[in-house]
Design a protein around this motif. Structure first.
Motif, PDB file in Angstrom:
ATOM      1  N   VAL A   9     -10.506  41.272   4.735  1.00 28.11           N
ATOM      2  CA  VAL A   9     -11.357  42.604   4.714  1.00 28.11           C
ATOM      3  C   VAL A   9     -10.326  44.174   4.019  1.00 28.11           C
ATOM      4  N   LEU A  10      -9.403  43.824   4.130  1.00 22.49           N
ATOM      5  CA  LEU A  10      -8.013  44.736   3.566  1.00 22.49           C
ATOM      6  C   LEU A  10      -7.690  44.380   2.291  1.00 22.49           C
ATOM      7  N   VAL A  11      -8.112  43.159   1.001  1.00 24.21           N
ATOM      8  CA  VAL A  11      -8.452  43.005   0.156  1.00 24.21           C
ATOM      9  C   VAL A  11      -9.296  43.263  -0.570  1.00 24.21           C
ATOM     10  N   ALA A  12     -10.096  43.887  -0.100  1.00 24.70           N
ATOM     11  CA  ALA A  12     -11.565  43.807   0.185  1.00 24.70           C
ATOM     12  C   ALA A  12     -11.568  45.520  -0.171  1.00 24.70           C
ATOM     13  N   GLN A  13     -11.013  45.999   0.760  1.00 23.89           N
ATOM     14  CA  GLN A  13     -10.736  47.741   0.727  1.00 23.89           C
ATOM     15  C   GLN A  13     -10.171  48.003  -0.497  1.00 23.89           C
ATOM     16  N   LEU A  14      -8.888  47.448  -0.211  1.00 21.84           N
ATOM     17  CA  LEU A  14      -7.970  47.423  -1.551  1.00 21.84           C
ATOM     18  C   LEU A  14      -8.446  47.534  -3.116  1.00 21.84           C
ATOM     19  N   ARG A  15      -9.060  46.627  -3.049  1.00 22.49           N
ATOM     20  CA  ARG A  15     -10.328  46.629  -4.560  1.00 22.49           C
ATOM     21  C   ARG A  15     -11.297  47.292  -4.519  1.00 22.49           C
ATOM     22  N   HIS A  16     -11.306  48.306  -3.541  1.00 29.39           N
ATOM     23  CA  HIS A  16     -12.689  48.864  -3.119  1.00 29.39           C
ATOM     24  C   HIS A  16     -14.348  48.523  -3.457  1.00 29.39           C
ATOM     25  N   LEU A  17     -13.982  47.349  -3.164  1.00 27.29           N
ATOM     26  CA  LEU A  17     -15.325  46.934  -2.988  1.00 27.29           C
ATOM     27  C   LEU A  17     -15.886  47.392  -1.566  1.00 27.29           C
ATOM     28  N   ALA A  18     -17.705  46.641  -1.718  1.00 25.58           N
ATOM     29  CA  ALA A  18     -18.915  47.241  -1.062  1.00 25.58           C
ATOM     30  C   ALA A  18     -18.492  46.286  -0.306  1.00 25.58           C
ATOM     31  N   GLU A  19     -18.697  46.639   1.155  1.00 25.30           N
ATOM     32  CA  GLU A  19     -19.552  45.569   2.725  1.00 25.30           C
ATOM     33  C   GLU A  19     -18.526  44.732   2.331  1.00 25.30           C
ATOM     34  N   PRO A  20     -17.180  45.010   2.859  1.00 24.63           N
ATOM     35  CA  PRO A  20     -15.606  44.608   2.717  1.00 24.63           C
ATOM     36  C   PRO A  20     -15.943  43.146   4.375  1.00 24.63           C
ATOM     37  N   GLY A  21     -16.725  43.542   5.043  1.00 25.16           N
ATOM     38  CA  GLY A  21     -16.823  42.871   6.451  1.00 25.16           C
ATOM     39  C   GLY A  21     -17.571  41.509   5.281  1.00 25.16           C
ATOM     40  N   ARG A  22     -18.543  41.942   5.073  1.00 25.01           N
ATOM     41  CA  ARG A  22     -19.291  40.748   4.755  1.00 25.01           C
ATOM     42  C   ARG A  22     -18.981  39.558   3.505  1.00 25.01           C
ATOM     43  N   ILE A  23     -17.927  40.252   2.682  1.00 28.30           N
ATOM     44  CA  ILE A  23     -17.510  39.686   1.621  1.00 28.30           C
ATOM     45  C   ILE A  23     -15.997  38.522   2.348  1.00 28.30           C
ATOM     46  N   ALA A  24     -15.446  39.448   3.433  1.00 32.19           N
ATOM     47  CA  ALA A  24     -14.440  38.574   3.857  1.00 32.19           C
ATOM     48  C   ALA A  24     -15.149  37.287   5.221  1.00 32.19           C
ATOM     49  N   ASP A  25     -16.394  37.493   6.101  1.00 27.16           N
ATOM     50  CA  ASP A  25     -17.202  36.663   6.487  1.00 27.16           C
ATOM     51  C   ASP A  25     -17.769  35.345   5.592  1.00 27.16           C
ATOM     52  N   GLU A  26     -17.870  35.553   4.105  1.00 27.22           N
ATOM     53  CA  GLU A  26     -18.892  34.542   2.991  1.00 27.22           C
ATOM     54  C   GLU A  26     -17.380  33.725   2.863  1.00 27.22           C
ATOM     55  N   VAL A  27     -16.011  34.657   2.710  1.00 26.83           N
ATOM     56  CA  VAL A  27     -14.937  33.979   2.101  1.00 26.83           C
ATOM     57  C   VAL A  27     -14.295  32.912   2.884  1.00 26.83           C
ATOM     58  N   LEU A  28     -14.322  33.520   4.177  1.00 27.07           N
ATOM     59  CA  LEU A  28     -14.381  32.242   5.534  1.00 27.07           C
ATOM     60  C   LEU A  28     -15.067  31.362   5.274  1.00 27.07           C
ATOM     61  N   ALA A  29     -16.239  31.604   5.629  1.00 25.36           N
ATOM     62  CA  ALA A  29     -17.207  30.308   5.406  1.00 25.36           C
ATOM     63  C   ALA A  29     -17.089  29.204   4.075  1.00 25.36           C
ATOM     64  N   ARG A  30     -16.893  29.771   2.956  1.00 22.13           N
ATOM     65  CA  ARG A  30     -16.394  29.371   2.069  1.00 22.13           C
ATOM     66  C   ARG A  30     -14.756  27.812   1.802  1.00 22.13           C
ATOM     67  N   PHE A  31     -13.760  28.290   3.115  1.00 24.74           N
ATOM     68  CA  PHE A  31     -13.198  27.964   2.443  1.00 24.74           C
ATOM     69  C   PHE A  31     -12.731  27.517   4.254  1.00 24.74           C
ATOM     70  N   SER A  32     -13.485  27.365   4.732  1.00 21.02           N
ATOM     71  CA  SER A  32     -13.992  26.555   6.089  1.00 21.02           C
ATOM     72  C   SER A  32     -12.588  27.095   7.520  1.00 21.02           C
ATOM     73  N   LEU A  33     -12.821  28.486   7.354  1.00 23.03           N
ATOM     74  CA  LEU A  33     -12.270  28.682   8.445  1.00 23.03           C
ATOM     75  C   LEU A  33     -12.186  30.052   9.391  1.00 23.03           C
ATOM     76  N   THR A  34     -14.190  30.123   9.026  1.00 24.24           N
ATOM     77  CA  THR A  34     -14.550  30.674   9.856  1.00 24.24           C
ATOM     78  C   THR A  34     -14.010  30.567  11.060  1.00 24.24           C
ATOM     79  N   ASP A  35     -13.881  29.663  11.992  1.00 21.95           N
ATOM     80  CA  ASP A  35     -13.900  29.193  13.381  1.00 21.95           C
ATOM     81  C   ASP A  35     -11.794  30.083  13.929  1.00 21.95           C
ATOM     82  N   ALA A  36     -11.207  29.886  12.204  1.00 23.91           N
ATOM     83  CA  ALA A  36      -9.996  30.595  13.281  1.00 23.91           C
ATOM     84  C   ALA A  36      -9.828  32.307  12.260  1.00 23.91           C
ATOM     85  N   GLY A  37     -10.883  32.597  11.909  1.00 24.65           N
ATOM     86  CA  GLY A  37     -11.110  34.066  11.620  1.00 24.65           C
ATOM     87  C   GLY A  37     -10.733  35.051  12.285  1.00 24.65           C
ATOM     88  N   GLN A  38     -11.118  34.562  13.701  1.00 26.92           N
ATOM     89  CA  GLN A  38     -10.499  36.066  14.089  1.00 26.92           C
ATOM     90  C   GLN A  38      -9.068  35.867  14.899  1.00 26.92           C
TER      91      GLN A  38
END
Length: 253
Positions: free
Chosen positions: A99-128
């Motif tokens: 989320v921090l990186v997405a915010q630094l890049r001034h991207l919309a919906e950083p939370g959604r982007i973070a969730d998509e990337v976690l899923a893409r790299f099979s890290l969702t379970d450890a994301g929190q």
């Protein structure tokens, strides 16, 4: 194919030490190229020049037609760089890092982007969980995932598996393959021959500041005659090619 990275006669010295002595390299868009070389061969120096962190003494280098010396801001907008050690905040959770990186890049919906990337790299379970609780391989996967936020066209991976155990290295390899599957151009520097064999479409061997050979694994293997043992033909390994090209005697190692 369209050239994503173009390098001609690139040179860099530190005092009397010539680190790059006329490097020529072309990397096709959407490919994985492994830059293979021993310590001190000039791999990291080349990556630093291509990522606009270091000026070259002479020669030319461009990323998708953008000169790295004169169009630094535009080049940086199209690339991403992951160094030898994971640049993640261990106090934050995996999701918070993204989320921090997405915010630094001034991207919309950083939370959604973070969730998509976690899923893409099979890290969702450890994301929190805080990253301090993650394994080395998971941290490196997160580091690579963070570098992809904003959809860079070219990513530089400078020895991304340094210090990792075999299982963690395999996890990082899978992440790199995932990156390339979406059309991102990858320049990977490594000392590990098996890493180049596993990942690269093409392999360039950099030795004493020059690229000695550049080709597919099969093309590099064809540089040496196959060994024959009791009428069974054996293809030379990438290790055989590497040692022959740089002129290293196995027995003297």
């Amino acid at each position: 194919m369209t050239s994503a990275i173009h390098v001609r006669d690139l040179r860099k010295s530190y005092g009397e030490l010539d680190v790059l002595r006329g490097v020529d390299l072309d990397i096709a868009q959407g490919s994985i190229v492994a830059l293979l070389g021993s310590n001190g061969a000039g791999k990291t120096t080349l990556v630093r020049i291509l990522s606009t962190l270091l000026p070259a003494d002479s020669g030319e280098a461009s990323i998708h037609g953008l000169d790295v010396a004169t169009a630094g801001p535009q080049v940086r907008a199209t690339i991403s760089l992951t160094g030898q050690f994971a640049a993640v905040d261990e106090v934050l959770t995996g999701r918070e890092n993204l989320v921090l990186v997405a915010q630094l890049r001034h991207l919309a919906e950083p939370g959604r982007i973070a969730d998509e990337v976690l899923a893409r790299f099979s890290l969702t379970d450890a994301g929190q969980r805080r990253v301090s609780t993650w394994s080395g391989g998971m941290r490196r996967r997160l580091d690579i995932a963070m570098s992809l936020i904003g959809e860079p066209r070219v990513i530089f991976l400078d020895e991304p598996t340094t210090g990792l155990d075999p299982q963690a290295r395999i996890e990082v390899w899978q992440a790199v393959k995932e990156v390339a599957s979406r059309g991102t151009t990858v320049l990977l520097t490594t000392q590990y021959l098996d890493e180049a064999e596993q990942l690269a479409d093409r392999i360039a061997i950099l030795h004493e500041g020059r690229i000695l050979v550049d080709g597919t694994l099969a093309e590099l293997q064809d540089l040496l005659p196959p060994a024959e043992v009791e009428y069974v033909q054996k293809q030379p390994s990438l290790e055989d090619v590497f040692l022959a090209v740089i002129g290293t005697d196995r027995g003297a190692a």
